[in-house]
Structure formats: structure tokens, C-alpha cells
Design a protein around this motif. Structure first.
Motif, PDB file in Angstrom:
ATOM      1  N   MET A   1       0.832  -1.192   0.000  1.00  0.00           N
ATOM      2  CA  MET A   1       0.000   0.000   0.000  1.00  0.00           C
ATOM      3  C   MET A   1       0.864   1.237   0.000  1.00  0.00           C
ATOM      4  N   ARG A   2       1.657   1.307   1.028  1.00  0.00           N
ATOM      5  CA  ARG A   2       2.610   2.410   1.126  1.00  0.00           C
ATOM      6  C   ARG A   2       3.415   2.539  -0.165  1.00  0.00           C
ATOM      7  N   ALA A   3       3.834   1.416  -0.689  1.00  0.00           N
ATOM      8  CA  ALA A   3       4.657   1.423  -1.895  1.00  0.00           C
ATOM      9  C   ALA A   3       3.930   2.067  -3.060  1.00  0.00           C
ATOM     10  N   ARG A   4       2.665   1.743  -3.196  1.00  0.00           N
ATOM     11  CA  ARG A   4       1.944   2.273  -4.334  1.00  0.00           C
ATOM     12  C   ARG A   4       1.837   3.790  -4.250  1.00  0.00           C
ATOM     13  N   ILE A   5       1.573   4.282  -3.076  1.00  0.00           N
ATOM     14  CA  ILE A   5       1.480   5.736  -2.929  1.00  0.00           C
ATOM     15  C   ILE A   5       2.825   6.379  -3.260  1.00  0.00           C
ATOM     16  N   VAL A   6       3.874   5.804  -2.737  1.00  0.00           N
ATOM     17  CA  VAL A   6       5.210   6.343  -2.986  1.00  0.00           C
ATOM     18  C   VAL A   6       5.500   6.346  -4.479  1.00  0.00           C
ATOM     19  N   LEU A   7       5.179   5.219  -5.121  1.00  0.00           N
ATOM     20  CA  LEU A   7       5.444   5.106  -6.547  1.00  0.00           C
ATOM     21  C   LEU A   7       4.725   6.213  -7.307  1.00  0.00           C
ATOM     22  N   ALA A   8       3.445   6.364  -7.025  1.00  0.00           N
ATOM     23  CA  ALA A   8       2.652   7.342  -7.762  1.00  0.00           C
ATOM     24  C   ALA A   8       3.227   8.750  -7.567  1.00  0.00           C
ATOM     25  N   SER A   9       3.518   9.117  -6.344  1.00  0.00           N
ATOM     26  CA  SER A   9       4.033  10.473  -6.116  1.00  0.00           C
ATOM     27  C   SER A   9       5.396  10.630  -6.763  1.00  0.00           C
ATOM     28  N   ALA A  10       6.212   9.619  -6.666  1.00  0.00           N
ATOM     29  CA  ALA A  10       7.557   9.705  -7.208  1.00  0.00           C
ATOM     30  C   ALA A  10       7.512   9.969  -8.708  1.00  0.00           C
ATOM     31  N   VAL A  11       6.652   9.228  -9.398  1.00  0.00           N
ATOM     32  CA  VAL A  11       6.560   9.431 -10.841  1.00  0.00           C
ATOM     33  C   VAL A  11       6.105  10.863 -11.141  1.00  0.00           C
ATOM     34  N   MET A  12       5.155  11.330 -10.367  1.00  0.00           N
ATOM     35  CA  MET A  12       4.637  12.674 -10.594  1.00  0.00           C
ATOM     36  C   MET A  12       5.721  13.743 -10.501  1.00  0.00           C
ATOM     37  N   GLY A 644      -1.220 -10.545   1.393  1.00  0.00           N
ATOM     38  CA  GLY A 644      -1.678  -9.162   1.509  1.00  0.00           C
ATOM     39  C   GLY A 644      -1.588  -8.414   0.184  1.00  0.00           C
ATOM     40  N   TRP A 645      -0.792  -8.928  -0.755  1.00  0.00           N
ATOM     41  CA  TRP A 645      -0.696  -8.300  -2.083  1.00  0.00           C
ATOM     42  C   TRP A 645      -2.048  -8.288  -2.799  1.00  0.00           C
ATOM     43  N   ASN A 646      -2.979  -9.070  -2.307  1.00  0.00           N
ATOM     44  CA  ASN A 646      -4.313  -9.001  -2.893  1.00  0.00           C
ATOM     45  C   ASN A 646      -4.852  -7.572  -2.817  1.00  0.00           C
ATOM     46  N   TYR A 647      -4.440  -6.839  -1.807  1.00  0.00           N
ATOM     47  CA  TYR A 647      -4.972  -5.486  -1.577  1.00  0.00           C
ATOM     48  C   TYR A 647      -3.934  -4.390  -1.775  1.00  0.00           C
ATOM     49  N   ALA A 648      -2.661  -4.706  -1.530  1.00  0.00           N
ATOM     50  CA  ALA A 648      -1.624  -3.678  -1.642  1.00  0.00           C
ATOM     51  C   ALA A 648      -0.251  -4.346  -1.685  1.00  0.00           C
ATOM     52  N   TYR A 649       0.608  -3.850  -2.583  1.00  0.00           N
ATOM     53  CA  TYR A 649       1.984  -4.331  -2.616  1.00  0.00           C
ATOM     54  C   TYR A 649       2.742  -3.493  -1.596  1.00  0.00           C
ATOM     55  N   ALA A 650       2.649  -3.889  -0.315  1.00  0.00           N
ATOM     56  CA  ALA A 650       3.114  -2.980   0.735  1.00  0.00           C
ATOM     57  C   ALA A 650       4.124  -3.618   1.664  1.00  0.00           C
ATOM     58  N   ASN A 651       3.843  -4.812   2.150  1.00  0.00           N
ATOM     59  CA  ASN A 651       4.643  -5.388   3.220  1.00  0.00           C
ATOM     60  C   ASN A 651       6.042  -5.766   2.716  1.00  0.00           C
ATOM     61  N   PRO A 652       7.097  -5.146   3.264  1.00  0.00           N
ATOM     62  CA  PRO A 652       8.452  -5.424   2.751  1.00  0.00           C
ATOM     63  C   PRO A 652       8.913  -6.863   3.029  1.00  0.00           C
ATOM     64  N   GLU A 653       8.176  -7.606   3.859  1.00  0.00           N
ATOM     65  CA  GLU A 653       8.531  -9.008   4.125  1.00  0.00           C
ATOM     66  C   GLU A 653       7.917  -9.964   3.108  1.00  0.00           C
ATOM     67  N   ALA A 654       7.029  -9.469   2.260  1.00  0.00           N
ATOM     68  CA  ALA A 654       6.320 -10.346   1.329  1.00  0.00           C
ATOM     69  C   ALA A 654       7.236 -10.816   0.197  1.00  0.00           C
TER      70      ALA A 654
END
Lengths: 695, 695
Positions: A1-12, A644-654
């Protein structure tokens, strides 16, 4: 989840290497090449992409695969192939228990009912579908119009190209792409190891790491009785892939809910997942009890049992992710940011999030009955499933193509008939216990339902299931063919199971219709609006949720930090240690073939390795591909955090978990002495290269 | 069901031998002697009854047993004794796996925390309890007044006699009897076979027949460090009992719902059983997953796992019986007849059936939350259970005896402390998975509950369970003792698990209070009124529902008609055949001790036999007694139809399943060479007599 937000802002804001940029199940026609180039210095060329796309194979029973030789040889997981391996087993030839190797083409065994697909082309048809729907239409009318438009596009394409043609709904309705597939229905088994080593550790080790699984099987595609020539295949490469490497996954993730709104996720958390888990658990237990009656019962139930165990564990992982307040809080922040960012401000004219909330409430209200009758929770029975298809076939084929239930549209009829008429054994005793359990569940959920009482006809659920299964004749494929072919006359079907299917069909269709027009259609419109907002804000850095169509993911071979040092791979020797620790019983009993050659195997060979490649169920069997486009491994699982990736690519342990090509080669060479197969894969010397994989 | 109606009518019109007259779990002071005399020509004398009553033993962890020697030797089932057998096991001394035999007194092993009871006397105290309640009281006041009266009677009796004194509510409130027990808390293990032969066939064969189980274990009661002398014991008799024989069962059936009204049964069918089954299934699966992590995990989880499997199968059988429209229709007819027969006609001034309907509605409305918080579904954890007891102990012991929660009344405090302070191991890893699962279930059922969010404290259920279990210190019995003894000061308990128990306690107590006064009290009043009506119509031919107190049942040794000819018994040889058929794996693997002597055993020895003796859970371990008052077998199970006996003794296929004394003697002689035990049982020559048991 966190990752997706970071990715989106970073690209912007123009960052080149965002944190955890491995996120994404990318469309083959929308791969983020610049980002990969920036991060890994690797050019994803058109040729590389086209090659991978045409080597990738979809198993229509729910998995992924790839061509690995010019003669139509296909590598997939054992657990993807096991439907077929199980069907081909008999009391005297138990292929699941003993494995299988065809040393010559004439020994290869055809899989009844199996269809595989290879993606040939993609065409964006969003405009053609969108123009069928006008804003003043009611949801029901919009849904019908859209379905008719989709069916028309598919039919025209099928007729023009003779290729399987599916319109795929992307971004929950934001776009529609037409996918054309070559399809193969003559697929033959070439090699399978014993299931005890393919699924070593069983349900206990499923979704865990470290692992020791030779989860692979080989098949071959035939056409007109001859192996197909495949120009595009991935070169098997037993050496090479090691910690830190860039790898790609080309496969067919089944479905994800990453774009779902918070209200929609709460419906999943509080209604759908608990309900599904309750059903999965009870089925797992009744099927398990049936399996333990005798070794023969176990063989009949094995496939269903493993599916239920696997689904139960996956759904439990999904629920665990959604019950974590941290994930939901991040989802809320993301949603709030997107809503605030709306063109007309947060109080724009039509708020898609409110549309979703209303649709979610309707879904919640109709959910138990819809799941029971339209989705078939009340009728867990192979024979009922056949009966329903036969009962509906009559009605559906008489309608214009665009007005039919989706699975009866012209472009799918051939596949549907192929599956319905396949000569696969039905186990009546198993059908009784699952049907009894599902009728009992119906009574638990809706004890006063007059329709239930009609179906039971004065009997208990158990007694009624016994009656229906023992009197229907649908277990006989010849009978099914006769009913299908005489279907338009209607007079032939006095079958009691078909009678029950007809009895519930009006209500089942009504619920399906109400769901498609009252829930799915508004959801589609709302999510399409949200997707447009996302495109406006984030550009192309948005991939759609999974749709069991070809996607490309990329990532790094890398251990997680649960252990220190974080191991990136297990070794062949580990399987013997784990088996001994568990006393060599149950799912930890190694087959004789492995125990016999224990001393000859190179124990340092990398066995199962982990990677950050984005994936979900359906990706099983996906080739792990290196920069050269070589087949260096095969995905078969993920750890519990991966769910958890079903909902967000977030957990760094996944992590995704893959079989290393070196282990495949070493096992084929030492355990199975499969020289012909190794030759076809182009493997000459194995062991020395493999161990070089580093620690 | 049908049987009960026939019986009642038959008695009314004076028939002497009603059909299926074996029905009934009779109070020891109200045995239908005339009926037994008429049907079997057997006189149940006062001496015979008193002897049986004082030889019968109750295991307070939920089973039955009997003295079988003058030196306090007790026979019960292995599965009743297994709590203790498991606790006494260690990684290096696995008594469940390897069995146990003490050849001398000093080898006998004391069971921590176990209490057993022997019924000494019964006194009817209905009038004393009834006079505490007056018609103008509110339900809450009536409930309090009744509980206070019960506590007063028990306390006075305990002080006067030093005997454990329990007021038992019979006929759901129609009568109150004071039961006085001798209690023994020094109970030692003498003999246990390997569990693989005691529970041969495991969950698969549980509630099935034919069966092959040596489900027996022997214990000895001690007092002041010496074996107790028992004047009343049942003489072990390895010969004799055969098809057609009259046999008695003296045991402690736990609970039945035979008097329940139809509305009450529908609540059971549609709410309570489905809910309990959902919880049982999920716990069984998480505990099973834990058990499969390693052999050591399996040993820790084994006891809970078996309990959950057994309960799940039993409840599924109950639900199956209630989902049978034939049973419910018979219940409706019975109820209609009794209502029509009312003194003031069907429209009498207070209709107890309407009272029940209203109470059932209240129960339905509060059920999920009450089960979660008051019954502890949300806190499946040994450590939480201890924490709750410790937290409440402080509050309760400060109140007058009559106002306390029932389990804290003076007459029970010694037993409660004995159990709480017992040095039994707690397995934290297991507690984590069960607590995580139960917190997760709470979130599924009540996702918005502010109390849940307080308990989770910002964490996921899984993370919170990890935190609580890893920080509490209650696993240490010394810590529990310190908290208990310093309990009135309150300052010691900074334990996080106790803090959580306190956090939920106000709500848990409130729900329990609302249930006891708003549901249980009106139910008690209504059922007492119905019982009076039944007494008026049917006289003494009515026995109360089971209450885990001593009951006498009688019946015939007789096969059921599922097979033709109907076998009344299995033979020792059958266990080897079944083991081979199942490939000697899992629950069908025979221990080495049996395989070694296979050729020396008399294979024709009767092993497990069936009878029509009325029973239910709690009867496990009941002695099967012949006319001479001899111990001729031991009840351990029933077939799947027997589970319907929870609601009605109706199905003619239902049977109790018992171990034959001859099999016990033959196994002790040949497999275990337990000469000392055989001598104490008075067995001299075994084999020749046993095989004479007929076919």
C-alpha cells in the motif's frame, strides 16, 4: 500500500528510482520500460516482449505456464497440472503418488477437458464498448447494452480470426481490451514427479518459506495429432540466477482488489471473506473425512481437498491483511488524497465513492442468497454443476448471442462443450457428502426458504443428497452428450438433478441479474470514474487489478529479513533434513526415488528461491525469466505476507517463492534419469554450474 | 421421538411392555423397576441399586467410570483419562504414544488437577428452592433469589457433611435435588494402552460402527497417600455378555434437549448449532495446522485437537438430526398433544410455550455477543481463562456467598482453586494461534465493537494475541498462586492478560446476567410448568434431561439393521484386517505391541459390541453392567444415529458402542502381560470363556 502511494508520487515529481519500484502486474502492452531501464539499466525491447508474450501459456483451469522447447513442450507447476494428473490416475496407475515420465511421444497421455491459451494480440476496444452505454440508461439497461456490445465484438473477432476472442474489463471498467488467443485442446502429460516431493510439506508448509518443493510438471501441446512447432519458447537455463538478480514473471494473476475503495474492502473483510471461509472450512472437513475412509476414497477426494486447503489458507491470509488496521489506514489516506484531488473538488457532481457505498450496501443485503443460489454454495456437486449447464443450455442457445448469460456466448460455446462432455470420472460418494453439506448450509442460512423446502421435498439435506446423486444419470458422458444434442426438444431431460436445477433457476438467474445490474454495473461506472481520476493524476504509472490475463512483473531475487542472514534460497539437501525432523510422515514423507539417490544429489543445488516479483493466485506456473529471456525458474507460491498483495503491494517481508531451474535439472538427471527431457531442454551438464549459484 | 410418545401413551393406558421401552436416563432414585421387571423379568433391588450407585464414579473433566476392585481401582475410557495421560507425558516419556503400566503402587502416577466424585446421597429440596421464589418477582429477582437459595442449601450441606454438595436442577426447573459426593483429588494412573489402539481409526471411525477400539484406562483413587478401600465395586467379568442380553449403563450423561419445545429446538438448529460448528471448525483447523509444524507441536495440541474433532462430529450429528423434518414433525405432534391436554385447555392463563418463544427471541438477539464475551468464544486461550478467573476471584470472594457467580460459591471454591493452581503445562505457541483466531472471529462478528478496538489497542488480532501471550506471566503456577493469595490487595496484578480480562468483564458479566435473568429464568419457569403438566398426564414415566449426574439406563445387546445379518459385536481379529485395508497409516497404524503378538491373540474374542442403552456425551466410561451387577464392558461411543438421542430416543438404528470385557482381559493378558492388574480384577483364565460369547 505504502509502496503504491510512494510510486505514484515519485513518478509525478520526476524521481527516477522510487522505493520498492518492483510493484506492478503490468499489461504486456503497457510495460514501464523507462522505469526498468532507470532502475536496472535493462532495455525491455519490443522483440524481448513479443517473444515472452508468445511463449507464455495460460492453463484455463487457473494457472500459468510457458513453452520451453520448439516442439510444444510446456513447463508449469505440478499443482497446476494436477487436475489432469489426477484424472489420468487409476487404482492401478496412481500418477500422483508415483509420478510419470513419457520417454517417447507415444507414451504421452492426453488430458481430458483441458484447454490452454496463448495470447496472440491485444486491441483497445474501450471506445466501441463505451459508446453502447449512454448516461441516461438505467443500470440494468447499461449492463445489458455493455454485455451485448462485448458479445458482438467477441463474435466478430472469432468469426474473422478463428481465434478465441475475449473482451477483458480492465481498471474495473476504465478500459476494455480485446485479447485474441490461440487455443489448444489436445494437451498431453510428459512428466510429473511424485506429489510427495512436488507438494512436500503439504498444507503445513504452503504459503511459508523456507520451502523444498519440486513443484513442476511438463506437458506438450498437440495440433492435428502432432506436437505443435513453437517458434517462441523460453530457453531452459539451469545456471545463473542468484541473489540480487533482476527477474521477470510472465503469468496470469487471477484477481486482486487493489483499486477497491475502503467501503468495498470493509464489505470484503466483514461479509464476503468470513462467509467464504466458513464454507471453505466445512467443505475441507467433510471432504477430508471422506478421504480418510480408505486409500481409494483419498485418491478420489485428493484434488478437491488440496484446492480447499489452499483456498482456505489464502483467504485466511487475505482476511488477516484486511484485519490489520495499518493497511486500512493507509488505504484511507490514499483514498482521501484522491478524493481531495478531484477536478471539481471533493464535492464534485457525482461522487464515485458514494456510488460504491450504495452498491456495497445492495451487495451486503443480497449476499447470502446470491452466493447460495447464483454462485452455487447451496449445490456443491459436480453432477449439479453439469445439470445446471444442461438446463440452461436449452434456454440460452435459443437467444440472440448478445442476450445470453456470458458463459453461453458464441465465442465460449466450444470451450463450454469441451469441458462438459469430457470423460472425467465423477465420484458419487464424494458428490453426496459435498451436496449434503451444501444443502445443510442453505438450511442454516435460510431455514424458512420455501425454495429450499421444495428442493428437499420432505427430506433432510443428507437424505435428499443421497437420493439425487443415486438417481441422476449425468455421471455418464454419453448421457450428457445425448441431452446436449437433444437439448432443444426438452423432452429427454427427466433427470432428477436437472429437475432440481430447473426448480432453482428462475431465482438463481434473478439474483444474478440483480447483482450484475444493481451492484456490478454501478461499481464499474464508479471505478471507471476513479480510474480516470487516477490517470489524470498519475499518468501511465497505473496498472489495472489482475484479470487472469497476461501480465509482466519484475523484481529482485532477495531474501526477507525474518531470518538473519536472510536466505534467498534453500538447497536440495534441506529437504532431507526437514523430512527427518518431521519423522518422514504424512506430507513430509519423501518418495523412495529420492531417498534412494540421496547420496548422489548435489545437496548444495539451489532449490526454492524468493523474489520481490509481484504476483497473486493464478501466477502459479509463471516462468521466472532473466534478462536474456531464459527460463531460470518457476513461481509456485508466496509467503504468508504475499497474500496481503491481494490489496496492496506494501509489506516489505512479502515474497514470491520459485523453484530454481538448477533443482529441476538436477532432479531430472539424478532422480528421474530423464535424459530425453533434459536433451529437449538443452541441458548438458548440470551440477557444476548449479552449485555456483552462490549463497 | 416416536418412542417417547408410544411409551407415554402405553403407560397411560396400562400396557405392560411398550415398544422400544429401553428409552430413559433414569434418576437413581426413580428407576422404573416395574417396567424392567415386566419386560425382562429382572428385579432391580435396593441393594443392587445402592451397590451400583456407590461403585459409579464421575470424572469431573467430563466422563464416567466405575470402581472395579476393593483397592480403589477405577476403569474408565482411555479418552476420558487422556487429559491426565497427556499431562503426564513429556518429550522423552510419551504415554499417549507408548502407553503405560504401573506394576506396583509406587509406579502409579498422580494426575494434576483431576477430581473425581462418588454419589453418596440424594435429597429432594424442591420445596426449599421453590419457596424462595414468589410469583410477583421480576425474572432477575427470581433468578437471584433462586441462586441464593441454592447456594445456601449447598453451603449448609457442605458444612454439615464435609461432602461436595451440588443442587441439581432437574426437569429444567421442575425439581431440585441435592446431590452429595465423596470427592477424591489424588487420582493416579495405573494403566493406559497406546492411543493408537485406544482410538484406532481416529476421527474417521468416531461415531461409526463396526469399531475396534481398546478405549480403556485404569486409575486408582488415593486418600491420605494410601489407596482407598472401596466396599462397593463392580466385579470384572470377562465372559458372558452376548447378543440379546439385558444390560445396564450407570453413568453421567452430560446434557440432552429432549424436553425442549419446538421453538427452542429451532433456535438450536438455526442459531446455536451453526454458530458453534463454525467456531469448532475454525479452531480444529488452526489447531491442526499448529500440530503439523513438528512432532512436538503435535504432542502439545493433541488433546485440544481431539476434543475439537469429537465435538465437531457430535454437533454435526445433532444438526443433522434437527434438520430432519420427520423428527421435527414428531416433536410438533407431541407438543400439540401436550398443549391440547392442558388443565385449562389449550388457552390456559399462562402459556409456557409462549414464554419459551419470547425467551428464545431474546436469546437469539443477544446470542452472538453473549457467546463471544460471556462464553469466551472471543478468548480461546488457557492463559485468558486463568486471567478471567483471577480477575473475578478478587471481586467475587468479597461478596456474600449467595450473590456470587455460581462457580465462585463456597461449595465450589476448593475445586476451582485446585484446577487453577494445578501445575499443568501451558503451550504459548498454541495459545497464540487460538487467541488470534478467536479475536479474529470477534472482528468478523462485530467489526465495529468499540470494546474489540480497545482490546486490540491498534493492532491486528494476530499481533495482539502475540503481544498478550508473550508478556503475561500466568503460565507460571507460582505466579498464579501469588496473585490468588494476594488477590484482595489488587496491587499485584499488572499482568496484561488480566488487564484485558478486566477490560471486558463489565460487559461479559452484564451479558451473562441478562441471559440468566432474561432467558434462563423464564425458560426454567416455563419448563417447570410443562413438566408439571407431563407429570399429571404421564405419572412417573418421565425422566429429566441429562445433567451430568448419575443416571441408570437399560437396554439390549443388539446389532442394528444397516448390515444383514446385523452384527452385535466385532472381534479382535478385525482390527488387523482394518489396519491392513487402510495401509497401516495415520489413525490406522497399529502399535508394535499388537503387531508382535498378532498370532497369539484369540481373534474370535468379542471386541466392541453395540446395545440399545440410552446415552449421550458424558456417558463415556460408563460401566456396562449385567444382571449380577458385574462389569461386562464399558461404553465409549455411539453410532451417528445415536447423536439424534440428544433430542429424542427415536431412531431404531441408533446404538451405543462398548468395549467387551473379554477384549480387555485378552489384551491385558497377551499384549500387555499385565498379570498384577488381571489378578486385582480377579481374572484367571480368559480366552476360552470369552470366545464362547456367541456370534
Amino acid at each position: 500500500m505504502r509502496a503504491r502511494i510512494v510510486l505514484a508520487s515519485a513518478v509525478m515529481v520526476g524521481f527516477l528510482v522510487p522505493l520498492l519500484a518492483e510493484e506492478g502486474m503490468w499489461l504486456p502492452n503497457r510495460v514501464p520500460r523507462a522505469q526498468i531501464k532507470a532502475q536496472y539499466g535493462f532495455d525491455v525491447t519490443d522483440d524481448w516482449l513479443a517473444h515472452v508474450q508468445q511463449a507464455a501459456v495460460r492453463f484455463n483451469n487457473g494457472g500459468s505456464a510457458a513453452f520451453v522447447s520448439a516442439n510444444g513442450l510446456i513447463a508449469t507447476n505440478h499443482h497446476v497440472g494436477r487436475d489432469c494428473i489426477g484424472v489420468l490416475s487409476t487404482p492401478t496407475r496412481n500418477l500422483l503418488q508415483n509420478g510419470f515420465l513419457a520417454r517417447t511421444a507415444k507414451d504421452e497421455l492426453a488430458c481430458p477437458g483441458l484447454e490452454i491459451n496463448v495470447l496472440v494480440s491485444i486491441e483497445d476496444v474501450t471506445a466501441r464498448i463505451a459508446q453502447a452505454v449512454t448516461p441516461e440508461m438505467t443500470p440494468a439497461a447499461a449492463n445489458s447494452a455493455r454485455l451485448a456490445a462485448i458479445a458482438a465484438v467477441e463474435k466478430a473477432s472469432t468469426e474473422a480470426t478463428r481465434l478465441r476472442s475475449d473482451v477483458v474489463t480492465l481498471y474495473q471498467g476504465g478500459e476494455y481490451h480485446l485479447y485474441r488467443y490461440k487455443k489448444y485442446t489436445d494437451v498431453r502429460l510428459v512428466f510429473a514427479p511424485e506429489e510427495s516431493v512436488a507438494f512436500f510439506g503439504g498444507d503445513t508448509d504452503n504459503f511459508e518459506f523456507p520451502r523444498y518443493n519440486l513443484d513442476i510438471s511438463f506437458f506438450r501441446a498437440y495440433q492435428d495429432g502432432r506436437p505443435v512447432h513453437t517458434e517462441h519458447f523460453l530457453q531452459f537455463d539451469a545456471g545463473g540466477v542468484k541473489e540480487g538478480d533482476l527477474v521477470f514473471l510472465a503469468g496470469h494473476p487471477g484477481s486482486t482488489q487493489r483499486m477497491n475503495s475502503v467501503a468495498h474492502l470493509l464489505l470484503e473483510r466483514d461479509v464476503h471473506l468470513p462467509d467464504m471461509l466458513n464454507v471453505l472450512r466445512r467443505r475441507e472437513l467433510v471432504i477430508g473425512a471422506y478421504a480418510r475412509r480408505s486409500p481409494e476414497h483419498a485418491r478420489h477426494a485428493d484434488d478437491q481437498l488440496k484446492q480447499f486447503e489452499n483456498s482456505r489458507k489464502a483467504m485466511a491470509g487475505y482476511l488477516r491483511a484486511l484485519q490489520d488496521p495499518i493497511l486500512l489506514a493507509a488505504k484511507r489516506r490514499d483514498e482521501d488524497a484522491l478524493r481531495a484531488n478531484a477536478p471539481g473538488g471533493p464535492a464534485g457532481p457525482v461522487d464515485p465513492w458514494q456510488m460504491i457505498e450504495r452498491a456495497v450496501e445492495r451487495d451486503r443485503a443480497m449476499s447470502p442468497e446470491r452466493r447460495l443460489l447464483a454462485n452455487g454454495q447451496a449445490f456443491h456437486s459436480e453432477l449439479f454443476r453439469m445439470a445446471r449447464t444442461l438446463a440452461r443450455y436449452t434456454d440460452e442457445v435459443g437467444k440472440p448471442n448478445g442476450e445470453r448469460l456470458r458463459e453461453f456466448r458464441d465465442s465460449n460455446l466450444e470451450s463450454l462443450r469441451h469441458e462438459l462432455l469430457a470423460d472425467v470420472p465423477v465420484h458419487p460418494g464424494l458428490d453426496v457428502v459435498t451436496l449434503a453439506d451444501s444443502l445443510s448450509y442453505w438450511m442454516e442460512r435460510m431455514p424458512q426458504d420455501p425454495l429450499l423446502l421444495s428442493v428437499l421435498d420432505g427430506n433432510s439435506p443428507h437424505a435428499r443428497a443421497m437420493q439425487l446423486v443415486s438417481t441422476t444419470r449425468l455421471a455418464d458422458p454419453a448421457r450428457r452428450r445425448a441431452l446436449l444434442e437433444g437439448a432443444t426438444t426438452r423432452e429427454a431431460d427427466t433427470d432428477p438433478m436437472i429437475a432440481v436445477a430447473r426448480l432453482v433457476d428462475a431465482r438463481a438467474r434473478q439474483l444474478r441479474h440483480e447483482y450484475e445490474s444493481g451492484v456490478q454495473e454501478p461499481l464499474r461506472q464508479a471505478y471507471a470514474a476513479i480510474a480516470r481520476r487516477r490517470f489524470e493524476r498519475d499518468g501511465a504509472a497505473v496498472y489495472p487489478d489482475a484479470t487472469f490475463t497476461l501480465r509482466l512483473a519484475y523484481g529482485t531475487v532477495k531474501g526477507n529479513t525474518a531470518a538473519d542472514p536472510a536466505p534467498w534460497t534453500t538447497r536440495l539437501g534441506g529437504i532431507f533434513e526437514r523430512a527427518d525432523m518431521q519423522g518422514q510422515v504424512g506430507a513430509f514423507a519423501l518418495p523412495e526415488s529420492w531417498r534412494r539417490v540421496a547420496s548422489q544429489l548435489d545437496k548444495a543445488t539451489p532449490f526454492n528461491f524468493v523474489s520481490t516479483t509481484d504476483m497473486i493466485g493464478g501466477n502459479s506456473g509463471s516462468p521466472v525469466i532473466d534478462r536474456s529471456g531464459h527460463w531460470v525458474g518457476i513461481a509456485f507460491d508466496g509467503n504468508v505476507h504475499m497474500l496481503g498483495w491481494n490489496y496492496a503491494y506494501a509489506n516489505p517481508e512479502a515474497r514470491a517463492i520459485n523453484v530454481h531451474a538448477a533443482a529441476v535439472a538436477e532432479a531430472l538427471r539424478v532422480v528421474y534419469t530423464a535424459r530425453e527431457l533434459l536433451d529437449e531442454l538443452g541441458v548438458t551438464s548440470v551440477s557444476s554450474r548449479a552449485s555456483g549459484g552462490g549463497r
